[in-house]
Design an enzyme around this catalytic site. Structure first.
Site, PDB file in Angstrom:
ATOM      1  N   GLN A   1      22.678  86.292 132.718  1.00  0.00           N
ATOM      2  CA  GLN A   1      22.575  86.575 131.280  1.00  0.00           C
ATOM      3  C   GLN A   1      22.282  85.291 130.490  1.00  0.00           C
ATOM      4  O   GLN A   1      21.744  85.335 129.387  1.00  0.00           O
ATOM      5  CB  GLN A   1      23.889  87.215 130.798  1.00  0.00           C
TER       6      GLN A   1
ATOM      7  N   HIS B   1      24.558  75.256 140.818  1.00  0.00           N
ATOM      8  CA  HIS B   1      25.889  75.031 140.242  1.00  0.00           C
ATOM      9  C   HIS B   1      26.638  76.358 140.265  1.00  0.00           C
ATOM     10  O   HIS B   1      26.105  77.372 140.745  1.00  0.00           O
ATOM     11  CB  HIS B   1      25.773  74.450 138.833  1.00  0.00           C
TER      12      HIS B   1
ATOM     13  N   GLY C   1      27.098  78.614 138.202  1.00  0.00           N
ATOM     14  CA  GLY C   1      26.359  79.756 137.640  1.00  0.00           C
ATOM     15  C   GLY C   1      25.525  80.431 138.725  1.00  0.00           C
ATOM     16  O   GLY C   1      25.627  81.648 138.949  1.00  0.00           O
ATOM     17  N   HIS C   2      24.731  79.614 139.424  1.00  0.00           N
ATOM     18  CA  HIS C   2      23.930  80.153 140.535  1.00  0.00           C
ATOM     19  C   HIS C   2      24.837  80.755 141.610  1.00  0.00           C
ATOM     20  O   HIS C   2      24.552  81.814 142.164  1.00  0.00           O
ATOM     21  CB  HIS C   2      23.108  79.051 141.207  1.00  0.00           C
TER      22      HIS C   2
HETATM   23  P1  PAJ Z   1      17.252  78.646 137.417  1.00  0.00           P
HETATM   24  O1  PAJ Z   1      17.283  77.982 136.089  1.00  0.00           O
HETATM   25  O2  PAJ Z   1      17.533  77.838 138.642  1.00  0.00           O
HETATM   26  O3  PAJ Z   1      18.255  79.846 137.361  1.00  0.00           O
HETATM   27  C1  PAJ Z   1      18.367  80.744 138.455  1.00  0.00           C
HETATM   28  C2  PAJ Z   1      19.257  81.891 138.031  1.00  0.00           C
HETATM   29  O4  PAJ Z   1      20.565  81.404 137.743  1.00  0.00           O
HETATM   30  C3  PAJ Z   1      18.745  82.590 136.745  1.00  0.00           C
HETATM   31  O5  PAJ Z   1      18.846  84.004 136.904  1.00  0.00           O
HETATM   32  C4  PAJ Z   1      19.697  82.077 135.689  1.00  0.00           C
HETATM   33  O6  PAJ Z   1      19.870  82.981 134.606  1.00  0.00           O
HETATM   34  C5  PAJ Z   1      20.986  81.930 136.502  1.00  0.00           C
HETATM   35  N1  PAJ Z   1      21.923  81.018 135.820  1.00  0.00           N
HETATM   36  C6  PAJ Z   1      21.688  79.743 135.414  1.00  0.00           C
HETATM   37  N2  PAJ Z   1      22.761  79.239 134.764  1.00  0.00           N
HETATM   38  C7  PAJ Z   1      23.705  80.222 134.768  1.00  0.00           C
HETATM   39  C8  PAJ Z   1      25.033  80.343 134.247  1.00  0.00           C
HETATM   40  N3  PAJ Z   1      25.618  79.342 133.611  1.00  0.00           N
HETATM   41  N4  PAJ Z   1      25.692  81.507 134.446  1.00  0.00           N
HETATM   42  C9  PAJ Z   1      25.097  82.550 135.092  1.00  0.00           C
HETATM   43  N5  PAJ Z   1      23.846  82.502 135.590  1.00  0.00           N
HETATM   44  C10 PAJ Z   1      23.160  81.360 135.448  1.00  0.00           C
HETATM   45  O7  PAJ Z   1      15.819  80.856 135.979  1.00  0.00           O
HETATM   46  C11 PAJ Z   1      15.197  80.221 136.822  1.00  0.00           C
HETATM   47  O8  PAJ Z   1      15.797  79.303 137.657  1.00  0.00           O
HETATM   48  C12 PAJ Z   1      13.705  80.403 137.055  1.00  0.00           C
HETATM   49  O9  PAJ Z   1      13.082  80.747 135.843  1.00  0.00           O
HETATM   50  C13 PAJ Z   1      13.384  81.460 138.147  1.00  0.00           C
HETATM   51  C14 PAJ Z   1      13.924  82.837 137.752  1.00  0.00           C
HETATM   52  C15 PAJ Z   1      13.946  81.023 139.494  1.00  0.00           C
HETATM   53  C16 PAJ Z   1      11.829  81.585 138.289  1.00  0.00           C
HETATM   54  O10 PAJ Z   1      11.270  80.366 138.640  1.00  0.00           O
END
Ligand code: PAJ
Length: 287
Positions: free
Chosen positions: A150, A36, A38-39
């Protein structure tokens, strides 16, 4: 350069060999897919700051507890690949479970202290799984820089400490939380909220923003801040609070007064859907 999609570790290492030898700066955005905005914000920044941008897409089974949503976690590889292609990603690493865990894993990375509170309390093996899979991904891809949101503040703190403690040769960069216009932090799990729950879910950000304003106005005792945040959130009928905590920004230990850099973090359930959010509080920057 056309985007390369690798499903095996061997393919990935072969593809990256020339890149590592050429001294190019390689960036990695680790994800579990269902991408999404965020990613995408992490991927855009990686693309802008690095010579080569890699994205890993792997729903890591070892970070899910037995009663958690591993099976129902959204898997949307085609749409994810399309997003990555559009953003100019050079490499997607999308392994199978068997590729990443060919036999039962016996080697784990555990962090003391930092995993005691917040999400670590209710999800005792979660960060063990996160750190272990990230160590594996860093060893497979060998990025110079890796990007994290974050939104998952405890994950970031744990990871930064792991990288420091183990001298992992990667630089961790933090990206701000991307939110819906009404303040709800973007999450792959938001799609499982009913329309009613979705409307109520703005209470997370409202509670955090209220606390931030109170701290800026000089209220630094944690207990009454937490009490009122609980009231703001409990006003939503469908909600169950997992935790609301104020911790120091370094070791994530509970603070009775917000007199140093702090993190206010919370996790709540709407039905089976667990949402987290947090706000970074550095007292002197609030004034
Ligand atoms: P996932 O939940 O897919 O998130 C991947 C990255 O996207 C993470 O660093 C997360 O902090 C970031 N992210 C998610 N939602 C966000 C948002 N609304 N705003 C900014 N960044 C956002 O986190 C993971 O995956 C897993 O734990 C992983 C690190 C891949 C290990 O398996």
């Amino acid at each position: 350069m056309a985007m390369k999609v690798c499903n095996t570790i061997r393919q990935t290492r072969e593809f990256l060999r020339a890149i590592h030898e050429g001294g190019k700066i390689l960036g990695l955005v680790p994800t579990m897919g269902a991408l999404h905005e965020g990613h995408l914000s992490l991927i855009r920044r990686c693309r802008a700051e690095c010579d080569l941008a890699a994205v890993s897409i792997f729903v890591n089974p070892t970070q899910f507890g037995p009663s958690e949503d591993l099976d129902s976690y959204p898997r949307t590889l085609d749409a994810d690949s399309e997003h990555c292609r559009r953003l100019g990603v050079d490499l997607i690493f999308a392994p199978t479970d068997k590729e990443m865990y060919p036999s039962a894993n016996l080697t784990w990375i555990n962090l003391d202290k930092l995993t005691e509170h917040l999400c670590g309390a209710a999800r005792p093996l979660h960060f063990r799984g996160v750190c272990t899979v990230l160590a594996k991904l860093f060893n497979i891809i060998r990025p110079d820089i890796a990007y994290f949101g974050q939104k998952d503040a405890q994950q970031l703190a744990v990871l930064r400490r792991m990288v420091a403690d183990l001298n992992v040769p990667v630089e961790i960069r933090t990206c701000p939380t991307i939110r819906e216009p009404d303040g709800l932090a973007l999450s792959s799990r938001n799609q499982y909220l009913t329309a009613d729950q979705r409307r109520q879910a703005t209470c997370l950000h409202r509670a955090l923003s209220w606390a931030r304003e109170m701290i800026a106005a000089g209220q630094t005792d944690s207990a009454p801040l937490i009490q009122t945040m609980q009231e703001i959130i409990a006003a939503s009928p469908d909600v169950r609070i997992d935790y609301i905590s104020i911790v120091d920004n370094d070791l994530l230990q509970p603070l009775s007064r917000v007199d140093r850099p702090a993190l206010i973090a919370l996790a709540v359930f709407f039905g089976n859907v667990r949402l987290i959010d947090n706000i970074d509080i550095t007292p002197h920057t609030l004034k």
